[in-house]
Design a protein around this motif. Structure first.
Motif, short mmCIF file in Angstrom:
data_model
loop_
_atom_site.label_atom_id
_atom_site.label_comp_id
_atom_site.label_asym_id
_atom_site.label_seq_id
_atom_site.Cartn_x
_atom_site.Cartn_y
_atom_site.Cartn_z
N ARG A 190 40.06 113.81 47.45
CA ARG A 190 39.70 114.97 48.26
C ARG A 190 39.30 114.47 49.65
O ARG A 190 38.64 113.44 49.78
CB ARG A 190 38.54 115.75 47.64
CG ARG A 190 38.20 116.98 48.48
CD ARG A 190 37.03 117.77 47.94
NE ARG A 190 36.11 116.95 47.22
CZ ARG A 190 35.80 117.15 45.96
NH1 ARG A 190 36.31 118.14 45.31
NH2 ARG A 190 34.95 116.36 45.34
N ASP B 83 37.36 115.64 53.15
CA ASP B 83 36.51 116.72 53.66
C ASP B 83 36.81 117.02 55.12
O ASP B 83 37.64 116.39 55.77
CB ASP B 83 35.03 116.44 53.42
CG ASP B 83 34.48 115.39 54.37
OD1 ASP B 83 35.18 115.03 55.34
OD2 ASP B 83 33.36 114.94 54.15
N TYR C 132 35.40 116.35 57.80
CA TYR C 132 35.27 115.31 58.80
C TYR C 132 36.22 114.15 58.58
O TYR C 132 36.15 113.13 59.26
CB TYR C 132 33.82 114.79 58.82
CG TYR C 132 32.83 115.86 59.14
CD1 TYR C 132 32.64 116.28 60.45
CD2 TYR C 132 32.10 116.48 58.13
CE1 TYR C 132 31.75 117.28 60.75
CE2 TYR C 132 31.19 117.48 58.42
CZ TYR C 132 31.02 117.89 59.74
OH TYR C 132 30.14 118.88 60.03
N ASN D 237 36.49 112.33 55.79
CA ASN D 237 36.07 111.38 54.76
C ASN D 237 36.89 111.60 53.49
O ASN D 237 36.82 112.67 52.89
CB ASN D 237 34.59 111.56 54.43
CG ASN D 237 33.68 110.90 55.45
OD1 ASN D 237 33.98 109.81 55.93
ND2 ASN D 237 32.60 111.56 55.79
N ARG D 238 37.62 110.58 53.09
CA ARG D 238 38.38 110.68 51.86
C ARG D 238 37.51 110.24 50.69
O ARG D 238 36.76 109.27 50.78
CB ARG D 238 39.62 109.78 51.94
CG ARG D 238 40.44 109.80 50.66
CD ARG D 238 41.65 108.92 50.77
NE ARG D 238 41.30 107.51 50.86
CZ ARG D 238 42.16 106.51 50.63
NH1 ARG D 238 43.40 106.78 50.32
NH2 ARG D 238 41.77 105.26 50.75
N SER D 239 37.62 110.96 49.62
CA SER D 239 36.88 110.60 48.41
C SER D 239 37.89 110.45 47.29
O SER D 239 38.69 111.34 47.04
CB SER D 239 35.89 111.73 48.10
OG SER D 239 35.23 111.49 46.90
N ILE E 285 38.85 110.34 43.50
CA ILE E 285 38.31 110.79 42.23
C ILE E 285 38.71 109.84 41.11
O ILE E 285 37.88 109.39 40.33
CB ILE E 285 38.83 112.21 41.87
CG1 ILE E 285 38.82 113.14 43.08
CG2 ILE E 285 38.07 112.78 40.70
CD1 ILE E 285 37.51 113.67 43.48
N ALA F 71 35.84 101.56 48.72
CA ALA F 71 34.83 102.24 49.55
C ALA F 71 34.91 103.76 49.36
O ALA F 71 33.88 104.43 49.21
CB ALA F 71 35.02 101.88 51.02
N ASP F 72 36.13 104.28 49.31
CA ASP F 72 36.29 105.72 49.15
C ASP F 72 35.88 106.18 47.75
O ASP F 72 35.46 107.32 47.55
CB ASP F 72 37.75 106.13 49.41
CG ASP F 72 38.12 105.98 50.88
OD1 ASP F 72 37.19 105.85 51.71
OD2 ASP F 72 39.31 105.99 51.19
N GLU G 109 32.09 106.03 47.76
CA GLU G 109 31.61 106.94 48.80
C GLU G 109 30.73 106.22 49.82
O GLU G 109 29.66 106.69 50.17
CB GLU G 109 30.79 108.13 48.22
CG GLU G 109 31.22 108.61 46.85
CD GLU G 109 32.25 109.71 46.90
OE1 GLU G 109 32.91 109.83 47.94
OE2 GLU G 109 32.39 110.44 45.91
N VAL G 110 31.22 105.07 50.31
CA VAL G 110 30.49 104.32 51.32
C VAL G 110 31.45 103.87 52.42
O VAL G 110 32.66 104.02 52.31
CB VAL G 110 29.80 103.07 50.73
CG1 VAL G 110 28.77 103.46 49.68
CG2 VAL G 110 30.83 102.10 50.14
#
Lengths: 219, 219
Positions: free
Chosen positions: B64, B66, B68, B70-72, B74, B186-187, B190-191
């Motif tokens: 996902r 967001d 801004y 930022n890739r997260s 899952i 990192a993604d 979440e850092v």
DNA sequence: AAAAGTATGTTGAATTTTCAACAAAATCGG
DNA sequence: CCGATTTTGTTGAAAATTCAACATACTTTT
């Protein structure tokens, strides 16, 4: 059990189950009702994961506390809501979270194997129960996605605003109550409480929101 | 479809399905196979959530991104693994995540309603499929709990060490490969990537771990 | 109604993260 | 094999978080 029928009928686990089947079914499943005073453990982290919990009255909170004492709140469950189902269904040995009663609460416990594995009476409702359980698990996964969306944000401000936006969307209004006090909200957002308070003050000063206790209003 | 049978037999969705039923079943379910080049979208965030995906070959990543940027990350899915099942089962309108092929990949897509709602042919395997789907959803919930345990840690160091400990435990060895490069790790945690690199260097200097590329060793 | 306890807000210092920019190393494509 | 691209590591400055300590407001109990 009769006195809980109004709650149970709202419970997604019993969707599409006829009223007059419910009593017989609960007996067949070996459902039992247990009462807990405020702040008692329903499940303890590390204990065996055999039962599904259904909140009949009161409020139950799922939490995890790490090595350093940081508490993380997973979710709150109120009357009619199910908890612990994932661990029981996956048939894991032990639970990675705790469930505690936030108020004096009554909880129905059902051994999950009784739902998953057809009983000898051939009751015929197991298929519906399994279907309902599947639906519930899918819905819970969405809730997790939501929590991840919130906690994956990098700042306290963004986490808070993402959470409040979701609340507003769910209620369909910019004015709503949250189920957490400040410490609980911090533990849910995975941030420091004092930092959260400071951030709320800042947002208030900037005219972004108003709040008194658990009530919030987005402006 | 025959050439994918070895993969499908390992897929938890088809647990307890007899080999010679599989072909007929796939036909009945309207399963189709789609190929994707590297970095193509299988599902796009916001698109409708009707299909369950099964990786036949290659690798698919759920992410996902967001507001801004930022890739997260899952999760990653490789051959035999299922993705997107929660959104399809919960019958939500649109998906909150994207699924992209990390390599050239083949994916089997099955419309979820074909699994959930018994077909007119009365094939008789729907109950088993629903049961398997339920098991899979419960297992996925556990994976989410694990990710929450990791990302709820407050520092990059703790997140990383928690993740690596879980990897080591799963493999049963202090020496293992992870499925992420540095940016992906990192993604997932979440850092910030550069902060993660710096932290890894520090841990190496302190003799806590050794690493080359995707290989890690806890000391 | 007072006292005790709990929850919330405030502040400043220390720690940590993020961000941007760059260098070095590794990989890819032709 | 070389040039181009991508990945990884390094650094310092700015921003944000955590932590501890305390003041204030609110609740509960007696």
């Amino acid at each position: 059990m009769k006195k809980f029928f109004n709650v149970l009928k709202k419970c997604p686990l019993f969707f599409n189950i006829a009223d007059n089947d419910l009593d017989r079914m609960l007996h067949c499943l070996g459902a039992k009702v247990v009462s807990f005073d405020k702040k008692y453990s329903v499940f303890t982290e590390g204990s065996s994961a055999k039962h599904i919990g259904i909140v009949l009255s009161g409020k139950v909170q799922m939490t995890r506390t790490d090595y350093y004492g940081n508490r993380s709140i997973i979710s709150n469950a109120t009357a009619g809501e199910i908890f612990g189902e994932a661990f029981a269904c996956a048939e894991v040995g032990s639970i990675p979270v705790s469930a505690i009663s936030l108020e004096p609460s009554e909880v129905m416990l059902i051994e999950c194997s009784h739902i998953l594995h057809t009983c000898t009476n051939n009751c015929g409702f197991h298929q519906q129960l399994i279907f309902n359980l599947m639906k519930e698990l899918a819905t819970k996964t969405l809730v997790f996605h939501q929590k991840l969306e919130i906690t994956s944000k990098r700042t306290t401000r963004e986490k808070l605003m993402t959470y409040l936006s979701i609340c507003a969307k769910q209620v369909g209004s910019d004015s709503f109550d949250i189920p957490f006090d400040r410490q609980e909200l911090a533990d849910y957002l995975e941030v420091d409480r004092s930092g959260l308070s400071a951030e709320i003050s800042k947002l208030r000063a900037q005219g972004v929101l108003e709040t008194t206790k658990k009530h919030f209003e987005l402006l």
